[in-house]
Each structure stands twice: as structure tokens, then as C-alpha cells.
Motif scaffolding. Sequence first.
Motif, short mmCIF file in Angstrom:
data_model
loop_
_atom_site.label_atom_id
_atom_site.label_comp_id
_atom_site.label_asym_id
_atom_site.label_seq_id
_atom_site.Cartn_x
_atom_site.Cartn_y
_atom_site.Cartn_z
N GLU A 87 -2.44 7.68 7.64
CA GLU A 87 -2.58 6.27 7.26
C GLU A 87 -2.45 5.36 8.49
OE1 GLU A 87 0.14 5.19 4.11
OE2 GLU A 87 -0.51 3.09 4.11
N SER B 95 1.66 1.10 -1.00
CA SER B 95 1.11 1.28 0.35
C SER B 95 2.20 1.12 1.42
CB SER B 95 0.02 0.23 0.58
OG SER B 95 -0.18 0.00 1.95
N TYR C 116 1.55 0.93 4.54
CA TYR C 116 0.98 -0.06 5.45
C TYR C 116 1.44 -1.47 5.04
CZ TYR C 116 -2.75 -3.09 7.36
OH TYR C 116 -3.46 -4.09 7.98
N THR D 254 0.38 11.34 7.35
CA THR D 254 -0.72 11.38 6.38
C THR D 254 -2.02 10.81 6.96
OG1 THR D 254 -0.17 9.19 5.55
CG2 THR D 254 0.85 11.08 4.42
N ALA E 25 3.72 7.62 7.43
CA ALA E 25 2.35 7.08 7.48
C ALA E 25 1.53 7.80 8.55
CB ALA E 25 2.38 5.58 7.73
N HIS F 67 -4.22 1.07 12.26
CA HIS F 67 -4.59 1.40 10.88
C HIS F 67 -6.05 0.99 10.67
CE1 HIS F 67 -4.33 1.60 6.45
NE2 HIS F 67 -4.91 0.41 6.45
#
Length: 593
Positions: A48, A140, A142, A46, A43, A63
Motif C-alpha cells: 500500500e 485504509s 493510508y 502489503t 502498509a 502511495h
Amino acid sequence: MENMTSNKSVLSWINEKVELVKPEKIVWIDGSEEQIEALRAEACSTGEMIKLNQELLPDCYLHRTAVNDVARVEGRTFICAPTKEEAGPTNNWMDPAEAYEMLYAIAKDSYKGRTMYVIPYSMGPVGSKFSKIGIELTDSIYVVLNMVIMTRVGKDVLEALGDSEDWVRGLHCKCEIDEEKRYICQFPQDNTIISVNSGYGGNVLLGKKCFALRIASYQGKNEGWQAEHMLILGLQKPNGEIKYICAAFPSACGKTNLAMLIPPEGYYKNGYRVWCVGDDISWIRKGEDGRLYAINPENGFFGVAPGTNEKSNPNALASTRKGTIFTNVAHNLDNNTVWWEGLDKNPPANAIEWKGNPWNGQESEEKGAHPNSRFTAPAKNCPCISSEFENPNGVPVSAIVFGGRRAKLAPLVYQSRNWNHGVFVGSIMASETTAAASGAVGVVRRDPMAMLPFCGYNMADYWQHWIDIGAGLDPEKAPKIFNVNWFRKDDEGNFMWPGFGDNLRVLDWIIDRCEGKVDADETAIGYVPKAEDINLEGIEDEVSPEQLKELLSVDTALWKDEVAGIEEFYGKFDRLPATLKAELETLKENITK
Ligand code: OXD
Ligand code: MN
């Protein structure tokens, strides 16, 4: 990747969804630290998530959601029961067949080139008789990392499930984060949740509001238990005894703060403590001894960041100092930490605000953090987490407390005459809108039991379920039901009660009432404390005896207007329980006496 279970109902449902959304690969979340760490790293690679200062905030990440995707969307949340009547007048309803067709059209092929994460999770300690299992499919990371904090995730959940078909199906597809195609749909009869076009916690952490309240409230009705939007706290008295209280408040009334309260100095010295079992959701059922017991089905706190500080809630703040995901707060670039309005008086001068733009911390229209920015923090981080947090049998409930924000109407605290009157008190719960919310200020919003956006079926049937639960309890063992109002204002518009830690003074009276230790005055609306029974030691400068009297007073003229408001609200419900109608009549008589 190999399947993590041989449960046929799980595998066939996942296969069906794979056919629909067409992921490039499938990853089962096993709950291992290695897998979670690898996902965090991915994450971050990227963009994210952003890894924060590991010395100051170990294992913490930031985030940012899309700017159009920052809160729950009640207008786009649907209860897809077979008939509109079953969803009731306070829920949005969609025909299940139509809803599936529309949602599947949106979800179709939406995982192309993406990974499907399969998250097996337990709401409640794995294996407890209170607990329920869900599986969420998401595209996701996240969501995966938040679910790992908020629930119990991994292999042992599937082991506990075995071959059972009793689990909640959840499909989340980020799609294009298109507001116009955003839907949060619950299918209570199918144990199913589908959420599309959002990446914001309340809409996509399907274990929380979607399952633990909307689906679970319906399960509870059918299975004889209750899923409630309530914190659970343990109040420890100087003699070491701990009594548990469940409390429901609408948003923006300080639930997390009350759940983690620090007693005023004098009380603390005398040995009073508050232990947090949960800050948002309670699952409640009758124990073998005939009392009600509650668990917190969650494993973390998804709290509002703005306003959380060393004074308002040091325990919540401490909970966020490690292993936490921050969402939509400001990023302090000087030391790679986070900041939000109300954290302290030193906004960072070199920062990125919640939308991702440079921000210099100066007072301006632009905020550093979104007003609904959040922290997702593990419950075990909380300095006052209850030793009973993991108890599979829950904690015995002595008192149920309802409350809201009422400038004039409700006294600081009152006790219902009995269980059914208490259900009435919960059903008429309301809060006045604040300047922080959009729309007019001071407008009364009815929010029965704080469940308005969370009840998975007809609210009138939900009230009947409350009445039925009470009918199955020995009145001696049933929790006593109270209402509190921390937000009463004087004629100049100043708050009359200091709130925060001083709310313990009221909780103390509540427990004394439960134990039959103090008397009270009977009024038109219920039992109100005798002024001398609310201990003001240490706050005499803030609350004079006259002010306390005023705080405890019941203005029958105002209650007459309130009755009109209640009648109008009740008028929406064809299936209003006769018991509540009778309670309303009693109130009317009492205030005209
Ligand atoms: C929450 C809410 O986020 O009630 O807990 O909105
Ligand atoms: Mn909540």
C-alpha cells in the motif's frame, strides 16, 4: 481492542457502524509513535505504501491511488440537508433519508475481512475554544497515516471530548473504488460525513474539506463564527511587528506559495519576513478585544507537488524532506526518491510513473507525476512556520484578501470601501480557466470566497452570514478587505507582474493601508494604490512605471461586461442578500458615471 473512551454517543455510533460494515477487527488510533510505526510497516508489507530512501527522505513514503481516483469529485459531492433550498443552487443535494439508505447499502459488509481504524482527531489545537473534534472510521491505513499528519490525533482528543456529543461523525469505506458508486456526502444537520468508493485524500481525509469547510461553515453560521478556504500568513515588518492576513484564492492560484513566501532580497535585508500559519483553511471568530482572530485547524499541508521547486516555494519543498507521504508522484528507482514535473530539469531515467508503469523520464505524452499529485507534510517541518501556529487563541486578522486569475479585468490590488463592499468583492470572485484544467481556456468560473465546492449550505445565506459578522464588528477593528490579481496579462499574453516573492510588495501596501499609512485613489471598484506607493526597487527591469500604471488601471468597459456576468450569477440565488443587490447597483452606477 479495548475502547479508548466511555463516551456513550461515541460508542453507540461506532457500534452501529460496526454492525453495518462488519470489520474483522477494530483498532483505536491512540497517536503513539509505536502504533503509527507499526501501521507504516504493515502498509509497506502489503504494498500500500513504499518506504523511500531513509537517508535522503527520512520517514517518507510513496502511495499510488487507483488510476480512476486522483482528485476531489465535485459532481459526486452532496450536501444532504433537509431541503434542497438549504443546500442552495450551487451545491448538489440529496434528501438525507434517501442518502443514508443508499450509502448504507453501499457500505454494508464492506469491511468484511478488514480492519476498522477509529481515528479520534481534533481540528485545531486540542482544547482550544476554536477547536472541534471528529471521529473518522476508515478501512485504509493510508487514511490513518495521512490524518496523523493533517490533524491532531489520539487519546488526548477523546479526553478533551469527555462526555460531549458535539463531535463530527465520519465514515469512510474504500469499497471497490468504483467511480459510479463514489459519493462524498455531508449531513450538516447531523454533524455527519459519509465517503464511499474513494481512497484519494480530498475525498477521504474527512477532517479537511468535508469537516473543516463544509460541516464547519454550517456550524459557524449557527454558532457565530466562520470557516473559510483561506491561508493565514504573518507579515513581519522591519520593526519586528507582525500583521496577519487571511487570503482566499480558487485552486491553482498559488495559495501555498503565498502562505510561505520568501521576501525579495531588498525586503529580506531590511528585516521583512513572512510566517506561515496555514495554507488552506481558516477558522475565524471574534476575540474578547472585538477583533477577529483566526486559527488554522489543520496540522499539515496537503499540497500539490507539480510545480513545487526550490524557486517557486523552497519552504514547501523543505517541508516535504521528512515525515511526508507522497501520493501519485514518480518514483525514481535509482535512488528510491520521488520526482514530479517542475521539481527540476532532471527527470529520472529509471523510474515508475504515477500509475505504476516503468517510465524513462523522456519528454512524451506520459507524465511522471499526476498533475494533482500531492505531498502530505507536517506543518512543523516548514522553515517559516509561525510561532503562533499552536496558539489556542489564534492570531488577530488585519486584512482579508480575495483573488483570482483575471487576464484583463482586475487590477493588481484594490481595497473595498468597507466591510459590506468587501463581502460583495468576495462574492463576485472568479477565475479564468487555464490550459492546465480540462475544458475551454479563459472561461470565467465564479467561485465566491473560493468556497464554491466547500460551502455546506445555501451560498446566499453564507453571504448574509458574512454581512452579519461585519455588523457585529466595530468598523475600526474589522479587518480591511482587499482583492488581488497576480495574473494580469498584456496584449501579447505575457504576465505583467512577476508574482511569487514579489507579491510581498503588494502585501506591504495592504498592511500600510490597514495602518492608515498610505493614501489611495478612489475608483469605480474601490481604492487602488497610487503608483508611487508600490515599491519596484529590484524589479525595475521587469515592471516599468508604465506597466505598473497599466496593472493598476480599471477598464470600465470591461467592468460593464463583468456586471452582466455577476447579474447572471446572482440570478441563481432567490435568497440573495439585499445588501449585495445594493452593492451591485452601486458598482453599475460607478462604472457608467
Ligand atoms: C485543495 C483544494 O486541495 O482546494 O486544497 O482543492
Ligand atoms: Mn484548498
